[in-house]
Scaffold this motif. Structure first.
Motif, mmCIF file in Angstrom:
data_model
loop_
_atom_site.group_PDB
_atom_site.id
_atom_site.type_symbol
_atom_site.label_atom_id
_atom_site.label_comp_id
_atom_site.label_asym_id
_atom_site.label_seq_id
_atom_site.Cartn_x
_atom_site.Cartn_y
_atom_site.Cartn_z
ATOM 1 N N VAL A 443 0.746 -1.147 0.108
ATOM 2 C CA VAL A 443 0.199 -0.142 -0.053
ATOM 3 C C VAL A 443 1.052 1.252 0.052
ATOM 4 C CG1 VAL A 443 -1.520 1.602 1.351
ATOM 5 C CG2 VAL A 443 -1.966 -0.982 1.106
ATOM 6 N N LEU A 444 0.672 2.332 -0.968
ATOM 7 C CA LEU A 444 1.323 3.621 -0.909
ATOM 8 C C LEU A 444 0.200 4.694 -0.411
ATOM 9 C CD1 LEU A 444 4.049 4.434 -1.957
ATOM 10 C CD2 LEU A 444 2.779 5.245 -3.909
ATOM 11 N N LEU A 445 0.683 5.150 0.731
ATOM 12 C CA LEU A 445 -0.210 6.294 1.221
ATOM 13 C C LEU A 445 0.610 7.615 0.710
ATOM 14 C CD1 LEU A 445 -0.926 4.854 4.963
ATOM 15 C CD2 LEU A 445 -2.181 4.491 3.031
ATOM 16 N N THR A 446 -0.420 8.539 0.499
ATOM 17 C CA THR A 446 0.197 10.003 0.332
ATOM 18 C C THR A 446 -0.740 11.176 0.519
ATOM 19 O OG1 THR A 446 0.986 11.401 -1.612
ATOM 20 C CG2 THR A 446 -0.956 9.965 -1.909
ATOM 21 N N GLY A 447 -0.172 12.078 0.695
ATOM 22 C CA GLY A 447 -1.272 13.193 1.319
ATOM 23 C C GLY A 447 -2.259 13.733 0.395
ATOM 24 N N LYS A 448 -2.761 14.969 0.819
ATOM 25 C CA LYS A 448 -3.877 15.343 -0.122
ATOM 26 C C LYS A 448 -3.492 15.879 -1.592
ATOM 27 C CE LYS A 448 -3.597 19.855 2.274
ATOM 28 N NZ LYS A 448 -2.993 20.568 1.282
ATOM 29 N N ASP A 449 -2.170 16.171 -1.585
ATOM 30 C CA ASP A 449 -1.382 16.725 -2.992
ATOM 31 C C ASP A 449 -0.607 15.846 -3.571
ATOM 32 O OD1 ASP A 449 -2.702 19.419 -2.069
ATOM 33 O OD2 ASP A 449 -0.759 19.703 -0.694
ATOM 34 N N GLY A 450 -0.754 14.582 -3.438
ATOM 35 C CA GLY A 450 0.009 13.490 -3.975
ATOM 36 C C GLY A 450 -0.584 12.753 -4.967
ATOM 37 N N GLY A 492 2.224 16.961 2.211
ATOM 38 C CA GLY A 492 1.045 16.567 1.635
ATOM 39 C C GLY A 492 1.366 15.880 0.208
ATOM 40 N N ASP A 493 2.723 16.035 -0.236
ATOM 41 C CA ASP A 493 2.879 15.226 -1.645
ATOM 42 C C ASP A 493 4.031 14.207 -1.651
ATOM 43 O OD1 ASP A 493 5.090 16.766 -1.132
ATOM 44 O OD2 ASP A 493 4.965 18.147 -2.935
ATOM 45 N N GLY A 494 4.284 13.946 -0.408
ATOM 46 C CA GLY A 494 5.249 12.772 -0.139
ATOM 47 C C GLY A 494 4.333 11.459 -0.116
ATOM 48 N N ALA A 495 5.233 10.357 0.037
ATOM 49 C CA ALA A 495 4.441 9.263 0.066
ATOM 50 C C ALA A 495 5.190 8.171 1.000
ATOM 51 C CB ALA A 495 4.778 8.422 -1.413
ATOM 52 N N VAL A 496 4.513 7.082 1.552
ATOM 53 C CA VAL A 496 4.870 6.233 2.359
ATOM 54 C C VAL A 496 4.454 4.708 1.995
ATOM 55 C CG1 VAL A 496 4.755 5.302 4.800
ATOM 56 C CG2 VAL A 496 4.650 7.730 4.343
ATOM 57 N N THR A 508 9.104 9.005 1.189
ATOM 58 C CA THR A 508 9.970 9.691 0.773
ATOM 59 C C THR A 508 8.978 11.187 0.738
ATOM 60 O OG1 THR A 508 10.919 10.735 -1.463
ATOM 61 C CG2 THR A 508 9.071 9.324 -1.450
ATOM 62 N N ALA A 509 9.613 12.211 1.006
ATOM 63 C CA ALA A 509 9.028 13.489 1.283
ATOM 64 C C ALA A 509 9.100 14.244 -0.451
ATOM 65 C CB ALA A 509 9.760 14.567 2.012
ATOM 66 N N GLN A 510 9.621 13.769 -1.263
ATOM 67 C CA GLN A 510 9.749 14.029 -2.579
ATOM 68 C C GLN A 510 8.263 13.989 -3.325
ATOM 69 O OE1 GLN A 510 12.435 15.808 -3.451
ATOM 70 N NE2 GLN A 510 13.009 15.650 -1.376
ATOM 71 N N PRO A 511 7.710 14.663 -4.344
ATOM 72 C CA PRO A 511 6.523 14.420 -4.960
ATOM 73 C C PRO A 511 6.739 13.299 -5.995
ATOM 74 C CG PRO A 511 7.803 16.555 -5.857
ATOM 75 C CD PRO A 511 8.444 15.944 -4.514
ATOM 76 N N GLY A 512 5.503 12.904 -6.411
ATOM 77 C CA GLY A 512 5.467 11.562 -7.057
ATOM 78 C C GLY A 512 5.574 11.737 -8.896
ATOM 79 N N GLY A 514 7.253 12.330 -12.188
ATOM 80 C CA GLY A 514 8.730 11.979 -13.133
ATOM 81 C C GLY A 514 9.471 10.885 -12.996
ATOM 82 N N ARG A 515 10.396 10.602 -13.832
ATOM 83 C CA ARG A 515 11.050 9.486 -13.850
ATOM 84 C C ARG A 515 11.813 9.118 -12.530
ATOM 85 N NH1 ARG A 515 11.937 4.183 -15.698
ATOM 86 N NH2 ARG A 515 13.955 3.787 -15.868
ATOM 87 N N SER A 516 12.399 10.116 -11.839
ATOM 88 C CA SER A 516 13.080 9.861 -10.531
ATOM 89 C C SER A 516 12.048 9.218 -9.557
ATOM 90 C CB SER A 516 13.521 11.160 -9.893
ATOM 91 O OG SER A 516 12.393 12.067 -9.807
ATOM 92 N N ALA A 517 10.853 9.597 -9.448
ATOM 93 C CA ALA A 517 9.973 9.094 -8.627
ATOM 94 C C ALA A 517 9.652 7.638 -8.782
ATOM 95 C CB ALA A 517 8.445 9.813 -8.607
ATOM 96 N N GLU A 518 9.606 7.382 -10.039
ATOM 97 C CA GLU A 518 9.260 5.906 -10.549
ATOM 98 C C GLU A 518 10.395 5.124 -10.380
ATOM 99 O OE1 GLU A 518 8.618 3.678 -14.746
ATOM 100 O OE2 GLU A 518 7.888 5.608 -14.513
ATOM 101 N N VAL A 519 11.756 5.673 -10.457
ATOM 102 C CA VAL A 519 12.706 4.835 -10.363
ATOM 103 C C VAL A 519 12.924 4.640 -8.647
ATOM 104 C CG1 VAL A 519 15.239 4.805 -10.216
ATOM 105 C CG2 VAL A 519 14.174 5.515 -11.972
ATOM 106 N N ALA A 520 12.586 5.729 -8.127
ATOM 107 C CA ALA A 520 12.673 5.617 -6.391
ATOM 108 C C ALA A 520 11.644 4.459 -5.917
ATOM 109 C CB ALA A 520 12.548 6.678 -5.602
ATOM 110 N N LEU A 521 10.379 4.558 -6.303
ATOM 111 C CA LEU A 521 9.604 3.489 -5.776
ATOM 112 C C LEU A 521 9.727 2.220 -6.317
ATOM 113 C CD1 LEU A 521 6.772 3.020 -4.628
ATOM 114 C CD2 LEU A 521 5.575 3.433 -6.546
ATOM 115 N N ALA A 522 10.202 2.247 -7.495
ATOM 116 C CA ALA A 522 10.472 0.720 -8.072
ATOM 117 C C ALA A 522 11.622 0.190 -7.288
ATOM 118 C CB ALA A 522 10.810 0.741 -9.457
ATOM 119 N N GLY A 523 12.548 0.974 -7.175
ATOM 120 C CA GLY A 523 13.756 0.487 -6.527
ATOM 121 C C GLY A 523 13.477 0.122 -4.747
ATOM 122 N N ALA A 524 12.519 0.997 -4.278
ATOM 123 C CA ALA A 524 12.050 0.541 -2.688
ATOM 124 C C ALA A 524 11.356 -0.959 -2.911
ATOM 125 C CB ALA A 524 11.218 1.451 -2.447
#
Length: 536
Positions: A443-450, A492-496, A508-512, A514-524
């Motif tokens: 499960v990926l939780l994110t805030g209201k701006d995610g 509000g735009d990070g993810a857990v 991560t506190a980074q927004p979701g 672009g490619r960097s977010a996809e690489v980070a989530l896949a790596g995790a």
């Protein structure tokens, strides 16, 4: 000789084994549970389930049924030492009302005894498709790199058959043979006392009067022990010690002697009693030196034996099963690497040892029964129940945090390796908890701006073949207390990323975007599922 095949064979039909059966079934894993006794135990044994165990039962939708089954125990708040139920009270105290846990958990303590809880678990597991055979014992097993062949025997017919499985779960208790067969040693103080539980039926109402005991110590010249009673006030359990080193044996507890002990404990030599059962057991404090050996995994009392102080034993076994079930399912589906299963030992063994030593400390210091000040090294109940964490390859650890150090659960802040904090939510119709969002997958939780994380998670799912459920807290789901930022620490735009067992795996506190977010989530995800980096 007929042979059958299952994903998992479970040896043992107590709370731990039944929980494993139910949790595996929720993940679609086929299992066969074998239990040498012909039915569930009638002994109350564990007399309560702690709030973390109730969270797990909430995931099976059994929490309300068990709370209803325990409703009659609501007034059991007296801890006392007495000469007998009819005799003089030596001391007495009213236990404090259990702390309200609204800011920690949607669950509460449940005073449902083990004999009442087990039928619910059995029925739930069977309704989900799990197979169970009582009166059938595991005689032997062999394992290799591909799986396990277990030889089982029907105790009535004597018929034997082999069963093939990918894994064997040892839930065969403290006296089980699987751990010894594997040559796994034990750590801890060991056997503390030999006990005999005497279950009986008698009308205790005239002697209890308006008292309802959580703990009642009996001290007179004829008997010293613990007397417990159920909510009908018609069934009791007398627990007394015996000393094998002095030549005393379970066989000494004849029907006549048991009746005499019961009457002395109640304080009425003419009490009419019906002896229901006797059960010898060891009060011990031990933890297995390892919780897995190849394709055999130990849970519950087979892995750790806890003294009955604080009500942690049965609940710890259920947590073992919950931690293990999603890992077996992930490996069997091929979404996780085989080494994910080694993290069961890495994660649960330190917690088993910690809980064992804390339970022993309660007994040794007298805080488990008598009213004494707690020693400084004793962790409070809520910290031990909710505040522990895991360090393992199945967690993306953060450099500046150590989740393995137990903390006050009210300070949990979404650090990877800790239990995901409870938040009150509203889906527009019902009140719920973040805990209700977890399992059976990631499960990926994110805030209201995610919102961007929805698209990123979908891309990662296509890429890895691993389903990810995404929830926007504060948008899709109303954050009732507005505590998202503080509880999970990503804005509000990070993810857990939360595992199926409800523990934070990565954040991560980074927004979701672009490619960097996809690489980070896949790596995790590859990291958490022990898949290596082959698909990043």
């Amino acid at each position: 000789m007929t042979s059958e095949a299952f994903d998992v064979v479970i040896a043992g039909g107590g709370l731990a084994g039944l929980s494993a059966s139910a949790f595996l079934a929720t993940h679609g894993v086929s299992s066969l549970l074998v239990e040498k006794h012909r039915g569930l135990s009638i002994h109350p044994r564990a007399r309560g389930l702690n709030p973390r165990a109730m969270e797990l039962l909430r995931s099976l939708r059994l929490d309300r049924q068990l709370m209803a089954a325990a409703a009659g125990f609501a007034g059991f708040v007296t801890r006392a030492q007495v000469e007998s139920l009819a005799g003089r009270e030596l001391n007495s105290v009213t236990l404090p009302t259990p702390a309200r846990l609204r800011d920690i958990s949607p669950a509460q303590w449940c005073l449902c005894s083990q004999d009442r809880a087990e039928p619910f678990l059995r029925a739930k597991a069977e309704s989900l498709g799990a197979s169970m055979r009582f009166g059938v014992e595991l005689m032997d097993f062999e394992q290799d790199s591909d799986g396990v062949v277990a030889r089982i025997r029907d105790r009535d017919s004597g018929a034997e058959q082999p069963v093939h499985a990918r894994y064997l779960i040892a839930a065969d208790g403290a006296r089980g043979t699987i751990r010894e067969r594997l040559g796994i040693g034990l750590t801890g103080p060991g056997v503390l006392a030999h006990q005999m539980s005497i279950l009986f039926r008698a009308d205790l109402r005239p002697y209890l009067r308006d008292r309802r005991f959580a703990v009642c110590q009996i001290q007179n010249q004829d008997v010293r022990g613990i007397l417990a009673h159920d909510d009908t006030l018609q069934v009791g359990t007398l627990i007394v010690r015996f000393q094998p080193e002095a030549g005393q044996q379970p066989a000494d507890f004849t029907d006549e002697r048991c009746q005499s002990l019961i009457r002395a404990a109640v304080g009425d030599p003419d009490l009419h009693t019906e002896l229901l059962a006797v059960l010898p057991w060891e009060m011990a404090a031990t933890s297995a030196d390892r919780y897995l050996d190849g394709r055999v995994l130990l849970i519950g009392d087979a892995a750790h034996v806890l003294p009955p102080a604080g009500g942690f034993g049965a609940s710890a076994g259920m947590q073992d099963a919950h931690n293990l079930a999603w890992k077996i399912a992930s490996v069997l589906r091929g979404t996780a690497g085989p080494s994910l299963l080694t993290t069961y030992d890495t994660e649960r063994r330190p917690i088993g040892e910690l809980t064992m030593r804390q339970s022993h400390l309660r007994i040794a210091s007298g805080t488990g029964v008598t009213v004494r000040a707690a020693p400084a090294e004793l962790l409070d109940e809520l910290t031990l129940t909710f505040g522990y964490g895991y360090r393992s390859p199945a967690i993306c650890l953060e450099d500046d945090s150590d989740p393995s150090a137990p903390v006050d659960p009210r300070t949990l802040s979404g650090i990877p390796g800790t239990r995901a904090p409870h938040l009150e939510l509203n889906d527009g119709v019902d009140q719920m908890s973040t805990l209700d969002l977890f399992g059976p997958g990631l499960v990926l939780l994110t805030g209201k701006d995610g919102e961007q994380w929805l698209h990123t998670a979908a891309a990662v799912t296509r890429r890895l073949g691993v389903p990810i459920d995404v929830h926007l807290i504060g948008r899709e789901l109303t954050d009732v207390t507005g505590a998202w930022d503080q509880a999970y620490g990503v804005g509000g735009d990070g993810a857990v990323l939360v595992r199926p067992d409800g523990f934070v795996a990565w954040r991560t506190a980074q927004p979701g975007a672009g490619r960097s977010a996809e690489v980070a989530l896949a790596g995790a995800i590859n990291h958490v599922l022990c898949r290596g980096q082959e698909t990043t």
